[in-house]
Write a protein that holds these residues in place. Structure first.
Motif, PDB file in Angstrom:
ATOM      1  N   PHE A  84       0.842  -1.199   0.000  1.00 21.86           N
ATOM      2  CA  PHE A  84       0.000   0.000   0.000  1.00 21.86           C
ATOM      3  C   PHE A  84       0.880   1.253   0.000  1.00 21.86           C
ATOM      4  N   GLY A  85       0.229   2.421  -0.118  1.00 20.45           N
ATOM      5  CA  GLY A  85       0.926   3.687   0.013  1.00 20.45           C
ATOM      6  C   GLY A  85       0.966   4.133   1.459  1.00 20.45           C
ATOM      7  N   PHE A  86      -0.206   4.384   2.044  1.00 21.64           N
ATOM      8  CA  PHE A  86      -0.330   4.681   3.475  1.00 21.64           C
ATOM      9  C   PHE A  86      -1.709   4.216   3.933  1.00 21.64           C
ATOM     10  N   THR A  87      -1.724   3.247   4.847  1.00 21.98           N
ATOM     11  CA  THR A  87      -2.974   2.600   5.240  1.00 21.98           C
ATOM     12  C   THR A  87      -3.625   3.276   6.439  1.00 21.98           C
ATOM     13  N   GLU A  88      -4.939   3.268   6.434  1.00 25.46           N
ATOM     14  CA  GLU A  88      -5.743   3.845   7.513  1.00 25.46           C
ATOM     15  C   GLU A  88      -7.117   3.158   7.533  1.00 25.46           C
ATOM     16  N   GLY A  89      -7.896   3.496   8.572  1.00 21.83           N
ATOM     17  CA  GLY A  89      -9.319   3.196   8.630  1.00 21.83           C
ATOM     18  C   GLY A  89      -9.759   1.755   8.483  1.00 21.83           C
ATOM     19  N   PRO A  90      -9.140   0.777   9.177  1.00 25.84           N
ATOM     20  CA  PRO A  90      -9.575  -0.615   9.011  1.00 25.84           C
ATOM     21  C   PRO A  90     -10.949  -0.871   9.629  1.00 25.84           C
ATOM     22  N   ALA A 146      -1.121   3.560  12.201  1.00 23.98           N
ATOM     23  CA  ALA A 146      -1.998   4.728  12.248  1.00 23.98           C
ATOM     24  C   ALA A 146      -3.348   4.387  12.864  1.00 23.98           C
ATOM     25  N   ASN A 147      -3.804   3.135  12.679  1.00 22.00           N
ATOM     26  CA  ASN A 147      -5.127   2.788  13.197  1.00 22.00           C
ATOM     27  C   ASN A 147      -5.224   1.280  13.364  1.00 22.00           C
ATOM     28  N   GLY A 175       6.038   8.776  15.366  1.00 21.75           N
ATOM     29  CA  GLY A 175       4.597   8.575  15.377  1.00 21.75           C
ATOM     30  C   GLY A 175       3.934   9.322  16.515  1.00 21.75           C
ATOM     31  N   VAL A 176       2.629   9.531  16.367  1.00 18.24           N
ATOM     32  CA  VAL A 176       1.855  10.297  17.350  1.00 18.24           C
ATOM     33  C   VAL A 176       0.571   9.530  17.690  1.00 18.24           C
ATOM     34  N   PRO A 177      -0.121   9.891  18.788  1.00 17.35           N
ATOM     35  CA  PRO A 177      -1.415   9.263  19.087  1.00 17.35           C
ATOM     36  C   PRO A 177      -2.362   9.427  17.902  1.00 17.35           C
ATOM     37  N   ASP A 178      -3.002   8.343  17.512  1.00 17.90           N
ATOM     38  CA  ASP A 178      -3.852   8.362  16.316  1.00 17.90           C
ATOM     39  C   ASP A 178      -5.080   7.491  16.576  1.00 17.90           C
ATOM     40  N   GLY A 179      -5.142   6.303  15.981  1.00 16.28           N
ATOM     41  CA  GLY A 179      -6.327   5.462  16.135  1.00 16.28           C
ATOM     42  C   GLY A 179      -6.482   4.899  17.540  1.00 16.28           C
ATOM     43  N   ILE A 180      -7.749   4.712  17.968  1.00 18.95           N
ATOM     44  CA  ILE A 180      -8.063   4.168  19.293  1.00 18.95           C
ATOM     45  C   ILE A 180      -9.094   3.050  19.157  1.00 18.95           C
TER      46      ILE A 180
END
Length: 327
Positions: A62-68, A291-292, A250-255
């Motif tokens: 992938f390029g940059f993954t998010e939102g699973p 990220a998540n 990295g920083v706080p992101d997905g919870i």
């Protein structure tokens, strides 16, 4: 949009840093090696994770993954913020494009099993249909465009809650709302501002009993917790925990939260695990910056983790709390 511009906010310091290194220096630069490791700060950590747990690569490239988002049909929805697409990802790594969309970010199902997405370029919360179309559910507050909706969750009342930082505001576009808010979208399509006391609100989650609401701040590198009213209002905001780290760690992101109220938050070098009282139990160090994350598999005891160019899966001893499954 230029790929360099589309680099995720937690990676921006890397881009700046690398731009300051001469090419010859770049060739000789030593990039710290990252690896999977379970780092316990408390014996309670091992109540949630097996000491011999193995991290598996679910899919890569992938390029940059998010939102699973896990679907009981046996696949995972994943946003790719660089390729500007949402995919269905199947065991074995097979990808199936759902929609091509400028900078899709956090996703969730709602109680009606509609796939919701934070569409950064559209500056909107949208519904994505299985056939690859979308419908805008909300894109303004008091007549002004949102900044760049980032993450979304279903509340105990069935309403939609989301964060709206400026982290992915399209270059050249104007910020119309003079703050970075957290909002509630009710079943009558009305948008309610819940709080504007965070610098860059990002990931968000409810406790299993619906009485506490967590939201992290990527700029302040902390997690805040609020009490939740019957009408979805928030009160008594206070710092729950801090996740300090280096400028490119990295920083706080997905919870995400388990059924016992333990909190799993992406952060510097991996996933930080907290108990409901705010004690840091340990960290799941990751080979790529996550990220998540989302609970998945039939028993919802597996964490699916979107981490830079890949998606990983990690079995746990915990059972995940999945808000849209709660009736």
């Amino acid at each position: 949009m230029d790929r360099l511009v589309r680099v995720r906010k937690s990676c921006l310091p890397i881009v700046f840093f690398l731009s300051m290194i001469p090419f010859s220096g770049f060739l000789n630069a030593q990039v710290p090696e990252r690896k999977f490791e379970l780092q316990a700060d408390s014996p309670q950590f091992w109540n949630l994770l097996d000491r011999d747990a193995k991290l598996e690569l679910f899919a890569g490239g992938f390029g940059f993954t998010e939102g699973p988002v896990w679907d009981d049909a046996g696949f995972l929805y994943v946003s790719d913020e660089t390729l500007n697409k949402i995919f269905r990802v199947y065991p074995g790594g097979r990808k199936e494009e759902v929609i091509s969309l400028g900078d899709p970010d956090g996703n969730t199902y709602d109680r009606k099993h509609r796939l919701l997405d934070c569409a950064s370029v559209l500056r909107a919360i949208i519904e994505v249909t299985p056939d690859g179309h979308y419908k805008i559910l909300a894109d303004r507050f008091e007549g002004k465009k949102f900044n760049s909706p980032n993450d979304v969750v279903v509340g105990p009342d069935g309403a939609i809650y989301f964060t709206d930082p400026t982290l992915d505001l399209v270059k050249g576009e104007k910020q119309e709302i003079p703050f970075q808010g957290v909002y509630r979208l009710d079943d009558k399509s009305k948008v309610h501002l819940l709080t504007k006391d965070l610098s860059q609100p990002n990931g968000l989650a409810f406790s299993p009993d619906g009485k506490r609401f967590y939201v992290d701040d990527s700029e302040q590198r902390n997690i805040r917790v609020y009490d939740v009213g019957r009408d979805g209002s928030l009160s008594n905001g206070r710092i729950f925990g801090q996740e300090p780290g280096g400028p490119h760690e990295g920083v706080p992101d997905g919870i995400k939260i388990d059924q016992s109220g333990n909190i799993f938050v992406t952060g510097p070098k991996g996933i930080w695990v907290w108990d409901p009282q705010g004690h840091h139990l340990g960290t799941i160090a990751m080979p790529e910056q996550p990220a998540n994350l989302a609970w998945g598999d039939k028993d919802y005891r597996t964490l699916y983790i979107t981490a830079t160019t890949s998606v990983y899966r990690l079995p746990t001893k915990a059972r995940g709390f999945v808000p849209y499954l709660k009736k």
